[in-house]
Design a protein around this motif. Sequence first.
Motif, PDB file in Angstrom:
ATOM      1  N   PHE A 221       0.825  -1.211   0.000  1.00 55.39           N
ATOM      2  CA  PHE A 221       0.000   0.000   0.000  1.00 55.39           C
ATOM      3  C   PHE A 221       0.860   1.262   0.000  1.00 55.39           C
ATOM      4  CE2 PHE A 221      -3.352  -2.824   1.913  1.00 55.39           C
ATOM      5  CZ  PHE A 221      -4.212  -2.734   0.839  1.00 55.39           C
ATOM      6  N   ALA A 222       1.967   1.244   0.747  1.00 53.87           N
ATOM      7  CA  ALA A 222       2.842   2.417   0.788  1.00 53.87           C
ATOM      8  C   ALA A 222       3.476   2.682  -0.567  1.00 53.87           C
ATOM      9  CB  ALA A 222       3.921   2.220   1.851  1.00 53.87           C
ATOM     10  N   LEU A 223       3.836   1.623  -1.289  1.00 52.83           N
ATOM     11  CA  LEU A 223       4.410   1.796  -2.624  1.00 52.83           C
ATOM     12  C   LEU A 223       3.401   2.381  -3.603  1.00 52.83           C
ATOM     13  CD1 LEU A 223       6.593  -1.416  -2.980  1.00 52.83           C
ATOM     14  CD2 LEU A 223       7.373   0.922  -3.336  1.00 52.83           C
ATOM     15  N   GLN A 224       2.164   1.964  -3.480  1.00 50.18           N
ATOM     16  CA  GLN A 224       1.133   2.530  -4.361  1.00 50.18           C
ATOM     17  C   GLN A 224       0.960   4.018  -4.089  1.00 50.18           C
ATOM     18  OE1 GLN A 224      -1.475   0.256  -6.127  1.00 50.18           O
ATOM     19  NE2 GLN A 224      -3.290   1.524  -6.127  1.00 50.18           N
ATOM     20  N   TYR A 225       0.959   4.420  -2.832  1.00 48.85           N
ATOM     21  CA  TYR A 225       0.840   5.834  -2.482  1.00 48.85           C
ATOM     22  C   TYR A 225       2.053   6.628  -2.969  1.00 48.85           C
ATOM     23  CZ  TYR A 225       0.755  10.052   0.370  1.00 48.85           C
ATOM     24  OH  TYR A 225       0.782  11.360   0.788  1.00 48.85           O
ATOM     25  N   ALA A 226       3.255   6.086  -2.779  1.00 50.65           N
ATOM     26  CA  ALA A 226       4.462   6.783  -3.212  1.00 50.65           C
ATOM     27  C   ALA A 226       4.497   6.959  -4.718  1.00 50.65           C
ATOM     28  CB  ALA A 226       5.704   6.030  -2.727  1.00 50.65           C
ATOM     29  N   ARG A 227       4.074   5.933  -5.461  1.00 49.04           N
ATOM     30  CA  ARG A 227       4.071   6.033  -6.909  1.00 49.04           C
ATOM     31  C   ARG A 227       3.087   7.101  -7.385  1.00 49.04           C
ATOM     32  NH1 ARG A 227       7.582   4.970 -10.580  1.00 49.04           N
ATOM     33  NH2 ARG A 227       8.082   3.049  -9.472  1.00 49.04           N
ATOM     34  N   LEU A 228       1.935   7.193  -6.754  1.00 50.20           N
ATOM     35  CA  LEU A 228       0.977   8.240  -7.113  1.00 50.20           C
ATOM     36  C   LEU A 228       1.526   9.630  -6.792  1.00 50.20           C
ATOM     37  CD1 LEU A 228      -2.299   6.527  -5.849  1.00 50.20           C
ATOM     38  CD2 LEU A 228      -1.732   7.020  -8.232  1.00 50.20           C
TER      39      LEU A 228
ATOM     40  N   PHE B 169       2.408  -4.276  -5.992  1.00 55.77           N
ATOM     41  CA  PHE B 169       1.253  -4.497  -6.849  1.00 55.77           C
ATOM     42  C   PHE B 169       0.066  -5.046  -6.068  1.00 55.77           C
ATOM     43  CE2 PHE B 169       4.617  -5.369 -10.200  1.00 55.77           C
ATOM     44  CZ  PHE B 169       4.593  -4.085 -10.660  1.00 55.77           C
ATOM     45  N   LEU B 170      -1.002  -4.289  -6.050  1.00 57.84           N
ATOM     46  CA  LEU B 170      -2.254  -4.769  -5.504  1.00 57.84           C
ATOM     47  C   LEU B 170      -2.920  -5.699  -6.514  1.00 57.84           C
ATOM     48  CD1 LEU B 170      -3.601  -1.442  -3.959  1.00 57.84           C
ATOM     49  CD2 LEU B 170      -2.183  -3.179  -2.876  1.00 57.84           C
ATOM     50  N   ASP B 171      -4.107  -6.179  -6.197  1.00 58.95           N
ATOM     51  CA  ASP B 171      -4.808  -7.058  -7.133  1.00 58.95           C
ATOM     52  C   ASP B 171      -5.216  -6.282  -8.386  1.00 58.95           C
ATOM     53  OD1 ASP B 171      -4.485  -9.249  -5.574  1.00 58.95           O
ATOM     54  OD2 ASP B 171      -6.435  -9.106  -4.590  1.00 58.95           O
ATOM     55  N   ARG B 172      -5.746  -7.004  -9.366  1.00 59.58           N
ATOM     56  CA  ARG B 172      -5.910  -6.462 -10.715  1.00 59.58           C
ATOM     57  C   ARG B 172      -6.751  -5.188 -10.754  1.00 59.58           C
ATOM     58  NH1 ARG B 172      -5.237  -8.859 -15.725  1.00 59.58           N
ATOM     59  NH2 ARG B 172      -6.394  -7.868 -17.430  1.00 59.58           N
ATOM     60  N   ASN B 173      -7.953  -5.212 -10.193  1.00 62.87           N
ATOM     61  CA  ASN B 173      -8.832  -4.037 -10.268  1.00 62.87           C
ATOM     62  C   ASN B 173      -8.275  -2.853  -9.481  1.00 62.87           C
ATOM     63  OD1 ASN B 173     -10.704  -5.315 -11.913  1.00 62.87           O
ATOM     64  ND2 ASN B 173     -11.919  -6.075 -10.186  1.00 62.87           N
ATOM     65  N   ALA B 174      -7.739  -3.137  -8.299  1.00 61.65           N
ATOM     66  CA  ALA B 174      -7.156  -2.054  -7.503  1.00 61.65           C
ATOM     67  C   ALA B 174      -5.933  -1.468  -8.183  1.00 61.65           C
ATOM     68  CB  ALA B 174      -6.789  -2.570  -6.115  1.00 61.65           C
ATOM     69  N   PHE B 175      -5.181  -2.308  -8.880  1.00 66.39           N
ATOM     70  CA  PHE B 175      -4.005  -1.809  -9.598  1.00 66.39           C
ATOM     71  C   PHE B 175      -4.416  -0.957 -10.798  1.00 66.39           C
ATOM     72  CE2 PHE B 175      -1.001  -2.472 -13.133  1.00 66.39           C
ATOM     73  CZ  PHE B 175       0.128  -1.878 -12.583  1.00 66.39           C
ATOM     74  N   ILE B 176      -5.414  -1.421 -11.548  1.00 70.71           N
ATOM     75  CA  ILE B 176      -5.818  -0.694 -12.753  1.00 70.71           C
ATOM     76  C   ILE B 176      -6.507   0.618 -12.412  1.00 70.71           C
ATOM     77  CG2 ILE B 176      -7.340  -0.777 -14.769  1.00 70.71           C
ATOM     78  CD1 ILE B 176      -6.797  -3.754 -14.939  1.00 70.71           C
ATOM     79  N   TYR B 177      -7.531   0.548 -11.538  1.00 70.16           N
ATOM     80  CA  TYR B 177      -8.335   1.744 -11.251  1.00 70.16           C
ATOM     81  C   TYR B 177      -7.749   2.608 -10.139  1.00 70.16           C
ATOM     82  CZ  TYR B 177     -11.708  -0.869 -14.030  1.00 70.16           C
ATOM     83  OH  TYR B 177     -12.324  -1.566 -15.032  1.00 70.16           O
ATOM     84  N   GLY B 178      -6.873   2.035  -9.317  1.00 71.08           N
ATOM     85  CA  GLY B 178      -6.288   2.818  -8.236  1.00 71.08           C
ATOM     86  C   GLY B 178      -4.935   3.406  -8.559  1.00 71.08           C
TER      87      GLY B 178
END
Length: 340
Positions: free
Chosen positions: A98-105, A183-192
């Motif tokens: 989750f932290a990596l997803q936030y940092a990338r955004l 990497f989160l799951d497919r939908n969370a990765f694509i739409y999030g």
Amino acid sequence: MDTLYTSRLHGFPNLSKAGLEPALNEESLLSLLVVLGSSISLVALVFAFITYSLFSDLRNLSGTTLMNLLAALFMSQLLYVVGVGGVPDSELCIALAFALQYARLCIFCWMLLMTHNMHHQFKTGLHLVPITDNHIGRHFLRYSLFGWGMPLILFGASLLIQYHDKAGKLLNTATIKGQNCWFLDRNAFIYGLLAPSAILIVATFYYLVCSAVLARYIISIQADIRTREKMRRKRTLQILLFSKITIALSVVLALGAFSKLSNRSEPFWIMYNVAQGMQGFLVALLVTCNCQVLKLYTRSIKSRASRHVPCYVGTGQTSSSMNKSTSLQLLTWDPAPDSV
């Protein structure tokens, strides 16, 4: 069973039957490359951050925005190298994902803000209408709310998508451990992540194109040839710099998307890990090794040398700083030496 991170990278032996065979050599080499590349990138990002902190000419709104981009990129690099090969603790692996997803955004939000600020400077004529400190502070406050707040909103949306798809269970830890806790799951990765990042990248290129058009128009109306050439070099350097950074970050995201959506295809997975490890070094190289920053370094070195080396005129007299002192002051010792 030990993870790749503990059994291969950190030297802990794997005593299982599979561990005795020379397997996963490619994975071990890839993990080592990620660690080495990320270590170089982290050092380079720290150097770039210190460079923009030292020079007052770089501590304007544009430089401060770039420093926030470097901070977000540093956070992304550090979090990714922690999860190389997976970590034993499942909760820590989920937190890293989750932290990596936030940092990338955050990276793409600050990239958009940098190009928006450049477009605003070109539009208002920065060198003709000076901006006060209050104006800079007000803009930076808005930028901070967008650069760190918008990713938080998108991160919350990805959490809701992940929670909905898993019916109350956020992540499958067995899946993300094989993806370096990323990497989160497919939908969370694509739409999030993927869709918002694509929108941010398109908006970034839009401001780059608009800035190039404005720069061409402003340069063409300059009457003085020297001013025109100086402005052309400076504007071209800034536009090309932001374009290179945007392209580099977009390529890393595209490789990660191909790797994720193709169920970790081996070529894309290798290319993504190498690019992820070296992206910080590349960005730091672009923002520090350009003619504008090198001129500041050269000017600083010359100014320090002129302070310590006295210059003499042909008549034997000292420099102007020494001429200001009287002969009596030259003969005295101030402060007086300690008595023995």
